[in-house]
Design a protein around this motif. Structure first.
Motif, PDB file in Angstrom:
ATOM      1  N   LEU A 116       0.821  -1.208   0.000  1.00 18.20           N
ATOM      2  CA  LEU A 116       0.000   0.000   0.000  1.00 18.20           C
ATOM      3  C   LEU A 116       0.857   1.260   0.000  1.00 18.20           C
ATOM      4  CD1 LEU A 116      -2.959  -0.812   2.444  1.00 18.20           C
ATOM      5  CD2 LEU A 116      -2.936  -0.823  -0.054  1.00 18.20           C
ATOM      6  N   GLU A 117       1.989   1.206   0.691  1.00 26.13           N
ATOM      7  CA  GLU A 117       2.873   2.369   0.718  1.00 26.13           C
ATOM      8  C   GLU A 117       3.439   2.652  -0.665  1.00 26.13           C
ATOM      9  OE1 GLU A 117       6.533   4.145   3.452  1.00 26.13           O
ATOM     10  OE2 GLU A 117       6.077   1.999   3.477  1.00 26.13           O
ATOM     11  N   ILE A 118       3.767   1.593  -1.399  1.00 24.18           N
ATOM     12  CA  ILE A 118       4.260   1.773  -2.772  1.00 24.18           C
ATOM     13  C   ILE A 118       3.172   2.372  -3.646  1.00 24.18           C
ATOM     14  CG2 ILE A 118       5.008   0.534  -4.843  1.00 24.18           C
ATOM     15  CD1 ILE A 118       6.427  -1.453  -2.991  1.00 24.18           C
ATOM     16  N   ILE A 119       1.964   1.803  -3.569  1.00 22.47           N
ATOM     17  CA  ILE A 119       0.847   2.321  -4.365  1.00 22.47           C
ATOM     18  C   ILE A 119       0.563   3.776  -4.013  1.00 22.47           C
ATOM     19  CG2 ILE A 119      -1.617   2.057  -4.872  1.00 22.47           C
ATOM     20  CD1 ILE A 119      -1.312  -0.927  -4.319  1.00 22.47           C
ATOM     21  N   ILE A 127      -1.128  12.702  -8.267  1.00 29.31           N
ATOM     22  CA  ILE A 127      -1.978  13.793  -7.785  1.00 29.31           C
ATOM     23  C   ILE A 127      -1.217  15.110  -7.730  1.00 29.31           C
ATOM     24  CG2 ILE A 127      -3.197  14.672  -5.758  1.00 29.31           C
ATOM     25  CD1 ILE A 127      -4.119  11.852  -5.192  1.00 29.31           C
ATOM     26  N   PHE A 128       0.004  15.053  -7.189  1.00 27.71           N
ATOM     27  CA  PHE A 128       0.779  16.283  -6.995  1.00 27.71           C
ATOM     28  C   PHE A 128       1.761  16.542  -8.129  1.00 27.71           C
ATOM     29  CE2 PHE A 128      -0.159  14.756  -2.621  1.00 27.71           C
ATOM     30  CZ  PHE A 128      -0.974  15.802  -2.228  1.00 27.71           C
ATOM     31  N   ASP A 129       1.733  15.682  -9.153  1.00 28.17           N
ATOM     32  CA  ASP A 129       2.665  15.804 -10.277  1.00 28.17           C
ATOM     33  C   ASP A 129       4.097  15.905  -9.750  1.00 28.17           C
ATOM     34  OD1 ASP A 129       3.467  15.936 -12.917  1.00 28.17           O
ATOM     35  OD2 ASP A 129       3.255  18.118 -13.039  1.00 28.17           O
ATOM     36  N   ASN A 130       4.431  14.970  -8.867  1.00 28.83           N
ATOM     37  CA  ASN A 130       5.703  14.994  -8.158  1.00 28.83           C
ATOM     38  C   ASN A 130       6.501  13.742  -8.506  1.00 28.83           C
ATOM     39  OD1 ASN A 130       7.744  14.796  -6.101  1.00 28.83           O
ATOM     40  ND2 ASN A 130       6.575  16.247  -4.870  1.00 28.83           N
ATOM     41  N   THR A 131       7.586  13.938  -9.241  1.00 28.91           N
ATOM     42  CA  THR A 131       8.402  12.816  -9.689  1.00 28.91           C
ATOM     43  C   THR A 131       9.089  12.108  -8.525  1.00 28.91           C
ATOM     44  OG1 THR A 131       8.821  13.966 -11.778  1.00 28.91           O
ATOM     45  CG2 THR A 131      10.271  12.121 -11.245  1.00 28.91           C
ATOM     46  N   TRP A 132       9.359  12.833  -7.437  1.00 25.33           N
ATOM     47  CA  TRP A 132      10.054  12.237  -6.298  1.00 25.33           C
ATOM     48  C   TRP A 132       9.231  11.111  -5.675  1.00 25.33           C
ATOM     49  CZ3 TRP A 132      14.970  13.158  -6.112  1.00 25.33           C
ATOM     50  CH2 TRP A 132      15.478  14.378  -6.566  1.00 25.33           C
ATOM     51  N   ALA A 136      10.460   7.282  -5.361  1.00 28.68           N
ATOM     52  CA  ALA A 136      10.417   6.561  -4.087  1.00 28.68           C
ATOM     53  C   ALA A 136       9.668   5.241  -4.240  1.00 28.68           C
ATOM     54  CB  ALA A 136       9.759   7.426  -3.022  1.00 28.68           C
ATOM     55  N   GLY A 137       8.571   5.259  -5.002  1.00 28.48           N
ATOM     56  CA  GLY A 137       7.826   4.029  -5.238  1.00 28.48           C
ATOM     57  C   GLY A 137       8.627   3.015  -6.028  1.00 28.48           C
ATOM     58  N   TRP A 138       9.288   3.474  -7.087  1.00 26.43           N
ATOM     59  CA  TRP A 138      10.079   2.552  -7.909  1.00 26.43           C
ATOM     60  C   TRP A 138      11.236   1.953  -7.124  1.00 26.43           C
ATOM     61  CZ3 TRP A 138       8.488   0.055 -11.794  1.00 26.43           C
ATOM     62  CH2 TRP A 138       7.606   0.622 -12.724  1.00 26.43           C
ATOM     63  N   ALA A 191      17.241   0.765  -0.494  1.00 22.50           N
ATOM     64  CA  ALA A 191      16.231   1.141   0.501  1.00 22.50           C
ATOM     65  C   ALA A 191      16.501   2.534   1.052  1.00 22.50           C
ATOM     66  CB  ALA A 191      16.209   0.118   1.628  1.00 22.50           C
ATOM     67  N   LEU A 192      17.774   2.860   1.240  1.00 18.54           N
ATOM     68  CA  LEU A 192      18.151   4.190   1.730  1.00 18.54           C
ATOM     69  C   LEU A 192      17.738   5.265   0.738  1.00 18.54           C
ATOM     70  CD1 LEU A 192      19.796   5.886   3.842  1.00 18.54           C
ATOM     71  CD2 LEU A 192      21.773   5.539   2.358  1.00 18.54           C
ATOM     72  N   LEU A 193      17.968   5.022  -0.549  1.00 22.16           N
ATOM     73  CA  LEU A 193      17.585   5.980  -1.582  1.00 22.16           C
ATOM     74  C   LEU A 193      16.069   6.152  -1.645  1.00 22.16           C
ATOM     75  CD1 LEU A 193      20.055   5.019  -4.463  1.00 22.16           C
ATOM     76  CD2 LEU A 193      20.064   7.118  -3.087  1.00 22.16           C
TER      77      LEU A 193
END
Length: 219
Positions: A116-119, A127-132, A136-138, A191-193
């Motif tokens: 769920l955190e990845i999703i 929603i926020f058009d935020n690549t970061w 983080a998900g990838w 994981a750190l990244l």
């Protein structure tokens, strides 16, 4: 209008790098996801935050149970005596079974929470058009894949190390030790990244005025 979860989430993930206070990082991040879910009316964010809190609570309970069961585990490994009848041995064994079941439940909830955190990261990125958020998900996905690949490699390296330590001690043992740790290091770096990207993602969430000026990302 300032979004409180912008700072709460960034600080929450940032706390995970600070010793002693990192134990509350999951709770702070969970609050940020819940606040984001309330603001955006996205149930996936709320569910993520709630599961993070449940995972934290179960993790603390599980750790406390381990400490409480240490005397029982010591008795379980000893032979039944007149001072400790065989019946108590089976009682301790049943406690150990309950402990194992609780561990499996905790692991299952933790896996669901991680998914769920990845999703949620990908959804927030949209929603926020935020690549970061998307990065983080990838990188969370990459860390899971890397961990799945590293487990058999670590087991094989540990087996080779055990054989070499008894048959051919020397430089080959040192090489096996390195092969044992490099998969762990790679997983840790990924994981750190992913956590760093989450920190940047929350801190770079646009304010309401910026979202309103971009109809494609308005909530």
């Amino acid at each position: 209008m300032t979004k409180s979860y912008k700072w709460v989430g960034g600080i929450g993930y940032l706390l995970s790098f600070i010793p002693y206070v990192n134990v509350v990082a999951l709770i702070v991040a969970a609050i940020a996801w819940i606040l984001m879910g309330r603001d955006t009316r996205e149930k996936i964010f709320t569910a993520t935050g709630i599961l993070m809190i449940i995972t934290f609570a179960l993790g603390v309970s599980f750790f406390a149970l381990i400490l409480a069961m240490l005397p029982s585990l010591a008795l379980l490994t000893s032979e039944p005596t007149t001072s400790r009848p065989p019946l108590q041995f089976f009682e301790n064994l049943s406690h150990l079974t309950g402990f194992a079941i609780m561990g499996l439940i905790l692991a299952g909830i933790a896996i669901v929470e991680a998914i769920l955190e990845i999703i949620s990261h990908f959804r927030a990125g949209k929603i926020f058009d935020n690549t970061w958020f998307k990065l983080a998900g990838w990188f969370r996905i990459f860390s899971i894949v890397a961990a799945a690949i590293s487990i058999p490699l670590i087991i094989m390296s540990a087996a080779n190390l055990a054989v070499l330590a008894t048959t051919a001690p020397g430089p080959s043992v040192f090489t096996s030790i390195l092969s044992l740790f490099w998969p762990i290091i790679i997983v840790a770096i990924i994981a750190l990244l992913s956590t760093i990207f989450s920190i940047v993602a929350f801190f770079t969430i646009p304010e309401a005025e910026e979202l309103s000026q971009n109809p494609e990302t308005s909530i």
